[in-house]
Write a protein that holds these residues in place. Structure first.
Motif, PDB file in Angstrom:
ATOM      1  N   VAL A 105       0.839  -1.200   0.000  1.00  0.00           N
ATOM      2  CA  VAL A 105       0.000   0.000   0.000  1.00  0.00           C
ATOM      3  C   VAL A 105       0.873   1.249   0.000  1.00  0.00           C
ATOM      4  O   VAL A 105       0.639   2.191  -0.766  1.00  0.00           O
ATOM      5  CB  VAL A 105      -0.945   0.004   1.215  1.00  0.00           C
ATOM      6  CG1 VAL A 105      -1.789   1.275   1.231  1.00  0.00           C
ATOM      7  CG2 VAL A 105      -1.838  -1.234   1.216  1.00  0.00           C
ATOM      8  N   ALA A 106       1.902   1.263   0.852  1.00  0.00           N
ATOM      9  CA  ALA A 106       2.806   2.407   0.910  1.00  0.00           C
ATOM     10  C   ALA A 106       3.511   2.617  -0.428  1.00  0.00           C
ATOM     11  O   ALA A 106       3.681   3.758  -0.886  1.00  0.00           O
ATOM     12  CB  ALA A 106       3.831   2.212   2.024  1.00  0.00           C
ATOM     13  N   ALA A 107       3.922   1.523  -1.063  1.00  0.00           N
ATOM     14  CA  ALA A 107       4.619   1.631  -2.341  1.00  0.00           C
ATOM     15  C   ALA A 107       3.728   2.261  -3.401  1.00  0.00           C
ATOM     16  O   ALA A 107       4.157   3.172  -4.130  1.00  0.00           O
ATOM     17  CB  ALA A 107       5.087   0.254  -2.796  1.00  0.00           C
ATOM     18  N   TYR A 108       2.487   1.813  -3.498  1.00  0.00           N
ATOM     19  CA  TYR A 108       1.598   2.383  -4.509  1.00  0.00           C
ATOM     20  C   TYR A 108       1.189   3.804  -4.161  1.00  0.00           C
ATOM     21  O   TYR A 108       1.018   4.645  -5.057  1.00  0.00           O
ATOM     22  CB  TYR A 108       0.378   1.482  -4.723  1.00  0.00           C
ATOM     23  CG  TYR A 108       0.674   0.377  -5.704  1.00  0.00           C
ATOM     24  CD1 TYR A 108       0.696   0.621  -7.073  1.00  0.00           C
ATOM     25  CD2 TYR A 108       0.991  -0.911  -5.269  1.00  0.00           C
ATOM     26  CE1 TYR A 108       1.000  -0.370  -7.978  1.00  0.00           C
ATOM     27  CE2 TYR A 108       1.306  -1.910  -6.170  1.00  0.00           C
ATOM     28  CZ  TYR A 108       1.310  -1.636  -7.524  1.00  0.00           C
ATOM     29  OH  TYR A 108       1.631  -2.619  -8.420  1.00  0.00           O
ATOM     30  N   ALA A 109       1.036   4.101  -2.879  1.00  0.00           N
ATOM     31  CA  ALA A 109       0.730   5.477  -2.491  1.00  0.00           C
ATOM     32  C   ALA A 109       1.853   6.410  -2.929  1.00  0.00           C
ATOM     33  O   ALA A 109       1.603   7.495  -3.487  1.00  0.00           O
ATOM     34  CB  ALA A 109       0.512   5.558  -0.984  1.00  0.00           C
ATOM     35  N   ALA A 110       3.103   5.999  -2.703  1.00  0.00           N
ATOM     36  CA  ALA A 110       4.243   6.823  -3.095  1.00  0.00           C
ATOM     37  C   ALA A 110       4.420   6.869  -4.608  1.00  0.00           C
ATOM     38  O   ALA A 110       4.809   7.898  -5.174  1.00  0.00           O
ATOM     39  CB  ALA A 110       5.513   6.287  -2.437  1.00  0.00           C
ATOM     40  N   LEU A 111       4.139   5.755  -5.272  1.00  0.00           N
ATOM     41  CA  LEU A 111       4.254   5.698  -6.731  1.00  0.00           C
ATOM     42  C   LEU A 111       3.255   6.636  -7.399  1.00  0.00           C
ATOM     43  O   LEU A 111       3.595   7.378  -8.330  1.00  0.00           O
ATOM     44  CB  LEU A 111       4.011   4.259  -7.195  1.00  0.00           C
ATOM     45  CG  LEU A 111       4.075   4.013  -8.702  1.00  0.00           C
ATOM     46  CD1 LEU A 111       5.525   3.846  -9.146  1.00  0.00           C
ATOM     47  CD2 LEU A 111       3.270   2.761  -9.078  1.00  0.00           C
ATOM     48  N   ILE A 112       2.021   6.623  -6.913  1.00  0.00           N
ATOM     49  CA  ILE A 112       0.929   7.346  -7.557  1.00  0.00           C
ATOM     50  C   ILE A 112       0.886   8.807  -7.124  1.00  0.00           C
ATOM     51  O   ILE A 112       0.582   9.691  -7.927  1.00  0.00           O
ATOM     52  CB  ILE A 112      -0.412   6.652  -7.245  1.00  0.00           C
ATOM     53  CG1 ILE A 112      -0.406   5.225  -7.792  1.00  0.00           C
ATOM     54  CG2 ILE A 112      -1.587   7.426  -7.836  1.00  0.00           C
ATOM     55  CD1 ILE A 112      -1.552   4.357  -7.266  1.00  0.00           C
ATOM     56  N   ARG A 113       1.203   9.083  -5.852  1.00  0.00           N
ATOM     57  CA  ARG A 113       1.103  10.447  -5.327  1.00  0.00           C
ATOM     58  C   ARG A 113       2.417  10.908  -4.699  1.00  0.00           C
ATOM     59  O   ARG A 113       2.505  11.149  -3.498  1.00  0.00           O
ATOM     60  CB  ARG A 113      -0.036  10.543  -4.314  1.00  0.00           C
ATOM     61  CG  ARG A 113      -1.417  10.307  -4.861  1.00  0.00           C
ATOM     62  CD  ARG A 113      -1.796  11.254  -6.009  1.00  0.00           C
ATOM     63  NE  ARG A 113      -1.704  12.661  -5.647  1.00  0.00           N
ATOM     64  CZ  ARG A 113      -2.735  13.396  -5.197  1.00  0.00           C
ATOM     65  NH1 ARG A 113      -3.917  12.827  -5.035  1.00  0.00           N
ATOM     66  NH2 ARG A 113      -2.582  14.666  -4.914  1.00  0.00           N
ATOM     67  N   PRO A 114       3.463  11.063  -5.522  1.00  0.00           N
ATOM     68  CA  PRO A 114       4.725  11.569  -4.973  1.00  0.00           C
ATOM     69  C   PRO A 114       4.617  13.007  -4.485  1.00  0.00           C
ATOM     70  O   PRO A 114       5.473  13.474  -3.725  1.00  0.00           O
ATOM     71  CB  PRO A 114       5.700  11.440  -6.151  1.00  0.00           C
ATOM     72  CG  PRO A 114       4.824  11.496  -7.366  1.00  0.00           C
ATOM     73  CD  PRO A 114       3.562  10.785  -6.964  1.00  0.00           C
ATOM     74  N   ASP A 115       3.560  13.711  -4.920  1.00  0.00           N
ATOM     75  CA  ASP A 115       3.341  15.072  -4.434  1.00  0.00           C
ATOM     76  C   ASP A 115       2.839  15.081  -2.994  1.00  0.00           C
ATOM     77  O   ASP A 115       2.987  16.077  -2.284  1.00  0.00           O
ATOM     78  CB  ASP A 115       2.324  15.788  -5.324  1.00  0.00           C
ATOM     79  CG  ASP A 115       0.975  15.075  -5.388  1.00  0.00           C
ATOM     80  OD1 ASP A 115       0.975  13.820  -5.499  1.00  0.00           O
ATOM     81  OD2 ASP A 115      -0.072  15.751  -5.324  1.00  0.00           O
TER      82      ASP A 115
END
Length: 368
Positions: A105-115
């Motif tokens: 979950v953390a990986a996809y959160a960072a991948l999708i929303r680096p802002d």
């Protein structure tokens, strides 16, 4: 959404995402020390876990196998994390930290929303990247087929052909019987949880991880039963096979009887299906296909990987650790950290070392 939190609400946000079968309570030993390092630390129960409701409703209805799976996809989980940050009044978070399923979950959160998520810490489960899409198919006959959960195509068939025959734990978790078989384990729910936590910890003598041969089905037989189960066994059977004796259980300092009771009480009330639905989404090609829109994209924000030296999750998906470092996330060599003697539950087993490494990493990346 139920959260545990500590620290100044005006301080930089640090989100901690638990795995399975865990709760926000799994971060109990690190929340206050991380807050003391200058962060507003928030650990939620994931949707369908603990005291977070399973649907977009305040009604705490236990999750059923027949329920709609859409709320449990990785994209939905990432959306929940973004929504939580916004609900707390933040447009950015210093980091999102995920353990086990929470790592994905953390990986996809960072991948999708680096802002939004300015850095990411992945614990235990290496991130192998989004499902691939075929590339240059006019010039090649090869097609990428492996997904992020199974170690190679037709893993179930290859495991069933081993002697003795085995099955992948994610396949078992995706079936209709897993919830009841764990919730109503013959040894009792409390003993099941004690055995499960013990067997995946650094305390269990059977944990001696080492790399496996990529693409070799026979090498998977080297994995412990909690990853590749005997074909006819339940997870309750597996946990019982590695359960500690009374003295070992009583002497466990990182999971006392009182602390174990928190997990027992919550899962007795909710069951396991909310967590199991995540495995159903990750083993179903129809749900994983939506992630292929990110094929070829890597995590752009600063990233760290943290695990115990006795955690088989390092290698249960052969090649994932190397792929994460080389293709999916830019990590400095010093930010791939293995904590000596810790098993799967590093933040519970070795909280001081986990806090030290997370704070070290965040000081470095926030000063850049």
């Amino acid at each position: 959404m139920h959260i545990l939190e500590a620290g100044d609400p005006s301080a930089p946000l640090l989100l901690l995402l638990h795995g399975f079968p865990e709760l926000a309570f799994s971060w109990r030993q690190v929340i206050i020390p991380l807050a003391a390092a200058g962060f507003h630390v928030v650990a939620p129960d994931h949707r369908g876990y603990g005291r977070t409701t399973s649907r977009d409703s305040a009604t705490p209805v236990p999750v059923q196998y027949e329920d709609d799976l859409r709320p449990y996809t990785l994209l939905s989980a990432a959306r929940d994390v973004v929504a939580l940050a916004f609900a707390l009044g933040y447009r950015t978070a210093a980091a999102v930290v995920g353990h086990d399923y929470g790592s994905a979950v953390a990986a996809y959160a960072a991948l999708i929303r680096p802002d939004v998520f300015l850095s990411v810490v992945l614990m235990s489960a290496p991130y192998p990247g989004p499902p691939p899409l075929p590339f240059a198919i006019d010039n090649s006959t090869s097609m990428p087929t492996s997904g992020p959960t199974m170690p190679f195509p037709n893993a179930d068939g290859a495991l069933a052909a081993l002697n003795p025959p085995r099955k992948h734990y994610a396949t078992y978790y995706s079936g209709p019987g897993a919830n009841a078989e764990m919730l109503h384990a013959p040894q009792g729910l409390r003993a099941f949880l004690r055995g499960y936590f013990h067997m995946k910890s650094g305390d269990w003598a059977g944990n001696d991880p080492h790399p496996l041969t990529v693409g070799d089905p026979a090498s998977l037989a080297e994995l412990p039963w909690y990853y590749v189960m005997p074909l006819d066994s339940t997870m309750a059977d597996v946990a019982q096979s590695g359960a500690p004796d009374e003295d070992q259980a009583r002497e466990c300092k990182w999971l006392t009887e009182e602390e174990l009771g928190v997990f027992e009480n919550e899962y007795a009330r909710t069951g396991f299906q909310g967590g199991l639905n995540r495995y159903r989404c990750r083993t179903d090609p129809a749900w994983m296909a939506e992630l292929s829109v990110f094929s070829g994209r890597k995590i752009e924000v600063s990233a760290m990987y943290l695990a115990g030296t006795k955690d088989w999750n390092l290698y249960q998906n052969p090649g994932a650790l190397q792929k994460m470092r080389e293709e999916c996330a830019g990590m400095d060599e010093e930010d791939v950290v293995l904590i000596h003697g810790a098993g799967h539950w590093a933040q519970q087993e070795r909280p001081e070392e986990v806090v030290h490494e997370i704070v070290r990493f965040l000081k470095k990346v926030r000063s850049v």
